[in-house]
Design a protein around this motif. Structure first.
Motif, PDB file in Angstrom:
ATOM      1  N   SER A  56       1.265  -1.200  -0.235  1.00  0.00           N
ATOM      2  CA  SER A  56      -0.429   0.075  -0.115  1.00  0.00           C
ATOM      3  C   SER A  56       0.885   1.426  -0.102  1.00  0.00           C
ATOM      4  N   SER A  57       2.085   1.290   0.575  1.00  0.00           N
ATOM      5  CA  SER A  57       3.150   2.569   1.144  1.00  0.00           C
ATOM      6  C   SER A  57       3.960   2.147  -0.371  1.00  0.00           C
ATOM      7  N   ASN A  58       5.032   1.318  -0.512  1.00  0.00           N
ATOM      8  CA  ASN A  58       5.799   0.708  -1.466  1.00  0.00           C
ATOM      9  C   ASN A  58       6.189   1.214  -2.688  1.00  0.00           C
ATOM     10  N   LEU A  59       4.397   0.546  -2.918  1.00  0.00           N
ATOM     11  CA  LEU A  59       4.602   0.085  -4.458  1.00  0.00           C
ATOM     12  C   LEU A  59       3.377   0.824  -5.191  1.00  0.00           C
ATOM     13  N   THR A  60       3.882   1.324  -6.312  1.00  0.00           N
ATOM     14  CA  THR A  60       3.044   2.424  -7.583  1.00  0.00           C
ATOM     15  C   THR A  60       2.784   1.629  -8.963  1.00  0.00           C
ATOM     16  N   GLY A  61       1.841   0.888  -8.593  1.00  0.00           N
ATOM     17  CA  GLY A  61       1.084   0.215  -9.575  1.00  0.00           C
ATOM     18  C   GLY A  61       1.009  -0.235  -9.274  1.00  0.00           C
ATOM     19  N   ASP A  62       0.002  -1.981  -9.898  1.00  0.00           N
ATOM     20  CA  ASP A  62      -0.550  -3.404  -9.602  1.00  0.00           C
ATOM     21  C   ASP A  62       0.962  -4.628  -9.209  1.00  0.00           C
ATOM     22  N   SER A  63       0.237  -4.756  -8.584  1.00  0.00           N
ATOM     23  CA  SER A  63       1.526  -6.512  -8.593  1.00  0.00           C
ATOM     24  C   SER A  63       1.709  -7.224  -9.493  1.00  0.00           C
ATOM     25  N   VAL A  64       2.173  -8.120  -8.963  1.00  0.00           N
ATOM     26  CA  VAL A  64       2.038  -9.214 -10.545  1.00  0.00           C
ATOM     27  C   VAL A  64       1.098 -10.073 -10.475  1.00  0.00           C
ATOM     28  N   ALA A  65       0.480 -10.273 -11.656  1.00  0.00           N
ATOM     29  CA  ALA A  65      -1.088 -11.173 -11.322  1.00  0.00           C
ATOM     30  C   ALA A  65      -0.107 -11.919 -12.213  1.00  0.00           C
ATOM     31  N   THR A  66      -1.128 -13.250 -11.981  1.00  0.00           N
ATOM     32  CA  THR A  66      -0.856 -14.865 -12.570  1.00  0.00           C
ATOM     33  C   THR A  66      -1.828 -14.558 -12.894  1.00  0.00           C
ATOM     34  N   TYR A  67      -1.782 -15.486 -14.150  1.00  0.00           N
ATOM     35  CA  TYR A  67      -3.279 -15.548 -15.717  1.00  0.00           C
ATOM     36  C   TYR A  67      -3.407 -16.881 -15.283  1.00  0.00           C
ATOM     37  N   ASN A  68      -5.164 -17.255 -14.677  1.00  0.00           N
ATOM     38  CA  ASN A  68      -5.868 -18.482 -15.002  1.00  0.00           C
ATOM     39  C   ASN A  68      -5.720 -19.240 -16.850  1.00  0.00           C
ATOM     40  N   PRO A  69      -4.919 -19.844 -16.879  1.00  0.00           N
ATOM     41  CA  PRO A  69      -4.988 -20.528 -18.162  1.00  0.00           C
ATOM     42  C   PRO A  69      -6.398 -21.272 -19.133  1.00  0.00           C
ATOM     43  N   ASN A  70      -7.131 -21.070 -18.411  1.00  0.00           N
ATOM     44  CA  ASN A  70      -8.829 -21.481 -18.402  1.00  0.00           C
ATOM     45  C   ASN A  70      -9.807 -20.077 -18.489  1.00  0.00           C
ATOM     46  N   GLN A  71     -10.552 -20.417 -19.810  1.00  0.00           N
ATOM     47  CA  GLN A  71     -11.101 -19.349 -19.409  1.00  0.00           C
ATOM     48  C   GLN A  71     -12.451 -19.935 -18.720  1.00  0.00           C
ATOM     49  N   ALA A  72     -13.388 -19.117 -17.903  1.00  0.00           N
ATOM     50  CA  ALA A  72     -14.772 -19.527 -17.362  1.00  0.00           C
ATOM     51  C   ALA A  72     -15.466 -18.878 -18.418  1.00  0.00           C
TER      52      ALA A  72
END
Length: 276
Positions: free
Chosen positions: A10-26
């Motif tokens: 919340s205080s030391n990161l500018t931008g989004d954290s690294v995301a993991t993308y699901n290989p399966n689509q819903a």
């Protein structure tokens, strides 16, 4: 100097954290049973498929009286045409979408196949149920299981096989509940509840399908129903459709040139079970 502190997102990161993308689509589910799975497929070289149907006879084969003429019989045949049609659809998307979503081609194919089978199931079920002329008489019975037993009896009385009985999932639930409530069905051997495997009534497998109208049952002899195919099911991607080339668009097309052929209308029974 800046005060030293604990590092927090919340205080030391500018931008989004690294995301993991699901290989399966819903994506939405497909129908579990397709009409084409229950019938045979025949190939036709043209869009018109002709069946010669026995439509009547005169005379009879009888025991001969000594010295008398033998019984003479003749038969009538009627030409019945099945005219095939394309069941088809298409979707268009941009090349930018294809590059940004690498899964789009594979997933789009799955979605189009799902919706193709929905359209095919509705078409085949509508055609066969509308053409069926087998006896729907149940002699005043009102219990679902008893009605289906009588309808299967009607089918066998007409010398047809009762290959399958098709009902909606809601109707299947009512049949199972009725089987538990009337335990003597299974005891008499008329009804066999196979757990997750389904239900067998009077020797006929009962299948549930979401494309069957609720409170109805379709019973047919699979020897008299064919899926007539001129061109097989295929999915094609093309850049050469309309202005696709200059607009960086891709068109996906799904189609099958086919029809369902109920050779004898009396080989199928479509009945209302009277609950709804």
């Amino acid at each position: 100097l800046k005060a030293v502190g604990n590092m927090l997102l919340s205080s030391n990161l500018t931008g989004d954290s690294v995301a993991t993308y699901n290989p399966n689509q819903a994506i939405l589910p497909a129908q579990k049973l397709n009409f084409r799975d229950l019938v045979s497929t025949v190939q036709s070289a043209t869009g018109t498929f002709v069946t010669y149907k026995e439509s009547g006879s005169e005379g009879a084969i009888t025991a001969q009286t000594e010295g008398a003429d033998k019984g003479q019989i003749d038969y009538d045949l009627t030409e019945v045409k099945t005219v095939n049609a394309y069941i088809a659809g298409f979707a268009t998307f941009s090349k930018q979408m294809m590059k940004s979503l690498p899964f789009i081609e594979q997933t789009l194919t799955r979605m189009m196949l799902r919706d193709f089978f929905k359209a095919e199931n509705a078409s085949f079920f509508g055609t066969v149920s509308a053409a069926a002329t087998g006896s729907t008489s149940v002699g005043g019975l009102t219990n679902d299981v008893e009605e289906i037993i009588q309808l299967i009896g009607n089918q066998k009385t007409a010398n047809f096989n009762a290959s399958y009985a098709l009902v909606s999932p809601a109707q299947m639930a009512r049949l199972i509940i009725a089987t538990f409530a009337k335990g003597y069905y299974a005891g008499a051997g008329a009804v066999v509840l196979n757990g997750v495997g389904g239900l067998t009534i009077f020797g006929t497998p009962v299948f549930e399908a979401s494309w069957v109208t609720d409170d109805k049952v379709l019973i047919f002899d699979r020897d008299y129903i064919e899926r007539v195919e001129v061109e097989g099911l295929n999915v094609t991607f093309s850049y050469e459709n309309g202005s696709n080339f200059v607009q960086n668009l891709v068109t996906a097309r799904i189609e099958c040139y086919e029809a369902v052929n109920l050779m004898l209308p009396t080989a199928a029974i479509y009945a209302d079970l009277g609950n709804v």
